[in-house]
Design a protein around this motif. Structure first.
Motif, mmCIF file in Angstrom:
data_model
loop_
_atom_site.group_PDB
_atom_site.id
_atom_site.type_symbol
_atom_site.label_atom_id
_atom_site.label_comp_id
_atom_site.label_asym_id
_atom_site.label_seq_id
_atom_site.Cartn_x
_atom_site.Cartn_y
_atom_site.Cartn_z
ATOM 1 N N PRO A 35 -1.548 -18.962 -7.012
ATOM 2 C CA PRO A 35 -1.880 -17.765 -6.214
ATOM 3 C C PRO A 35 -0.689 -17.262 -5.397
ATOM 4 C CG PRO A 35 -3.511 -19.499 -5.854
ATOM 5 C CD PRO A 35 -2.408 -20.096 -6.671
ATOM 6 N N ALA A 36 0.138 -18.206 -4.908
ATOM 7 C CA ALA A 36 1.297 -17.800 -4.107
ATOM 8 C C ALA A 36 2.306 -17.033 -4.951
ATOM 9 C CB ALA A 36 1.948 -19.032 -3.476
ATOM 10 N N ILE A 37 2.576 -17.509 -6.151
ATOM 11 C CA ILE A 37 3.549 -16.826 -7.005
ATOM 12 C C ILE A 37 3.008 -15.474 -7.475
ATOM 13 C CG2 ILE A 37 3.007 -17.766 -9.293
ATOM 14 C CD1 ILE A 37 6.522 -17.582 -7.871
ATOM 15 N N LEU A 38 1.685 -15.380 -7.642
ATOM 16 C CA LEU A 38 1.082 -14.082 -7.985
ATOM 17 C C LEU A 38 1.316 -13.071 -6.869
ATOM 18 C CD1 LEU A 38 -2.336 -14.981 -9.624
ATOM 19 C CD2 LEU A 38 -0.452 -13.750 -10.682
ATOM 20 N N GLU A 39 1.171 -13.517 -5.623
ATOM 21 C CA GLU A 39 1.350 -12.604 -4.499
ATOM 22 C C GLU A 39 2.814 -12.193 -4.362
ATOM 23 O OE1 GLU A 39 1.982 -10.610 -0.934
ATOM 24 O OE2 GLU A 39 2.995 -12.482 -1.457
ATOM 25 N N ILE A 40 3.723 -13.083 -4.655
ATOM 26 C CA ILE A 40 5.145 -12.779 -4.551
ATOM 27 C C ILE A 40 5.573 -11.775 -5.627
ATOM 28 C CG2 ILE A 40 7.461 -13.795 -4.769
ATOM 29 C CD1 ILE A 40 6.258 -16.340 -3.468
ATOM 30 N N PHE A 140 4.196 -5.774 1.567
ATOM 31 C CA PHE A 140 4.909 -6.970 1.111
ATOM 32 C C PHE A 140 5.305 -7.940 2.231
ATOM 33 C CE2 PHE A 140 5.462 -3.923 -2.344
ATOM 34 C CZ PHE A 140 4.962 -4.681 -3.399
ATOM 35 N N ALA A 141 4.830 -7.733 3.450
ATOM 36 C CA ALA A 141 5.147 -8.668 4.537
ATOM 37 C C ALA A 141 4.486 -10.021 4.308
ATOM 38 C CB ALA A 141 4.717 -8.088 5.880
ATOM 39 N N SER A 142 3.373 -10.038 3.589
ATOM 40 C CA SER A 142 2.698 -11.319 3.335
ATOM 41 C C SER A 142 3.461 -12.190 2.346
ATOM 42 C CB SER A 142 1.267 -11.079 2.848
ATOM 43 O OG SER A 142 1.270 -10.319 1.668
ATOM 44 N N THR A 143 4.541 -11.677 1.791
ATOM 45 C CA THR A 143 5.372 -12.472 0.890
ATOM 46 C C THR A 143 5.990 -13.655 1.630
ATOM 47 O OG1 THR A 143 5.818 -10.559 -0.487
ATOM 48 C CG2 THR A 143 7.370 -12.367 -0.662
ATOM 49 N N ALA A 144 6.274 -13.507 2.912
ATOM 50 C CA ALA A 144 6.891 -14.597 3.680
ATOM 51 C C ALA A 144 6.000 -15.841 3.720
ATOM 52 C CB ALA A 144 7.249 -14.123 5.084
ATOM 53 N N PRO A 145 4.731 -15.745 4.167
ATOM 54 C CA PRO A 145 3.915 -16.957 4.160
ATOM 55 C C PRO A 145 3.648 -17.479 2.750
ATOM 56 C CG PRO A 145 2.606 -15.074 4.893
ATOM 57 C CD PRO A 145 4.023 -14.623 4.808
ATOM 58 N N PHE A 146 3.490 -16.570 1.794
ATOM 59 C CA PHE A 146 3.236 -17.019 0.424
ATOM 60 C C PHE A 146 4.453 -17.718 -0.173
ATOM 61 C CE2 PHE A 146 -0.500 -14.157 0.390
ATOM 62 C CZ PHE A 146 -1.417 -15.038 -0.171
#
Length: 184
Positions: A35-40, A140-146
């Protein structure tokens, strides 16, 4: 990867539950990583998707936090399947990346991959995931936690404690972003 590909030999489809069982306890890492790589990826720009992916991460991280050996996934997800030939084709596409990860990962800092530290990582993933809904207001700010969650997932999979430390550094950066973006 070969173990997952072999699941499809002689069958038309492979269920998510079969993949989970084939990977074993390391599947926690994979199910945090995916899921993290999908969000990135560019897909992460779809409004609302980062929050849904964050909820999925919380589901797996909570189970890691309470010390489950195998994680539970809802039946409707466990029964989902993918065609064997598509699974093999997709895994073969990421094989170069997996080989690269195999080359650079080592059994470093074993204390950072122990069960006690994994609970800290699980709690950190939950807090990082909780930061996603407000960060979604900034593209795309949520890329940092992901990104931090992605590193934690890789660590659990490869057992490389150096990735934990890198993930913690990225997590601190994500918290600074959250603090400066909404407080300052």
């Amino acid at each position: 990867m070969d173990r997952i590909i072999s699941l499809g030999e002689g069958k038309r489809t492979v269920a998510v539950d079969e993949i989970k069982k084939a990977i074993g306890q390391r599947s926690f890492g994979l199910f945090l990583f995916v899921p993290a790589i999908l969000e990135i990826s560019p897909v992460g720009g779809i409004p609302g998707l980062p929050t849904v992916l964050a909820l999925i991460i919380v589901l797996f991280a909570l189970q890691l936090l309470i010390g489950r050996r195998e994680f539970w996934i809802p039946g409707f997800i466990a029964r989902r399947s993918v065609k064997s030939d598509k699974l093999e084709k997709g895994l073969n596409k990421v094989r170069p990346v997996v080989r690269w990860l195999d080359r650079i990962s080592r059994k470093r800092l074993p204390w950072a991959t122990g069960s006690g530290f994994l609970k800290i990582i699980a709690a950190t993933c939950i807090v990082l995931a909780a930061s996603v809904p407000p960060l979604e207001l900034l593209p795309f700010a949520s890329t940092a936690p992901f990104s931090a969650i992605c590193l934690f997932g890789l660590d659990i999979t490869t057992r490389d404690g150096a990735l934990i430390l890198l993930g913690l550094i990225v997590a601190v950066g994500a918290f600074v972003l959250l603090g400066t973006g909404f407080i300052g």
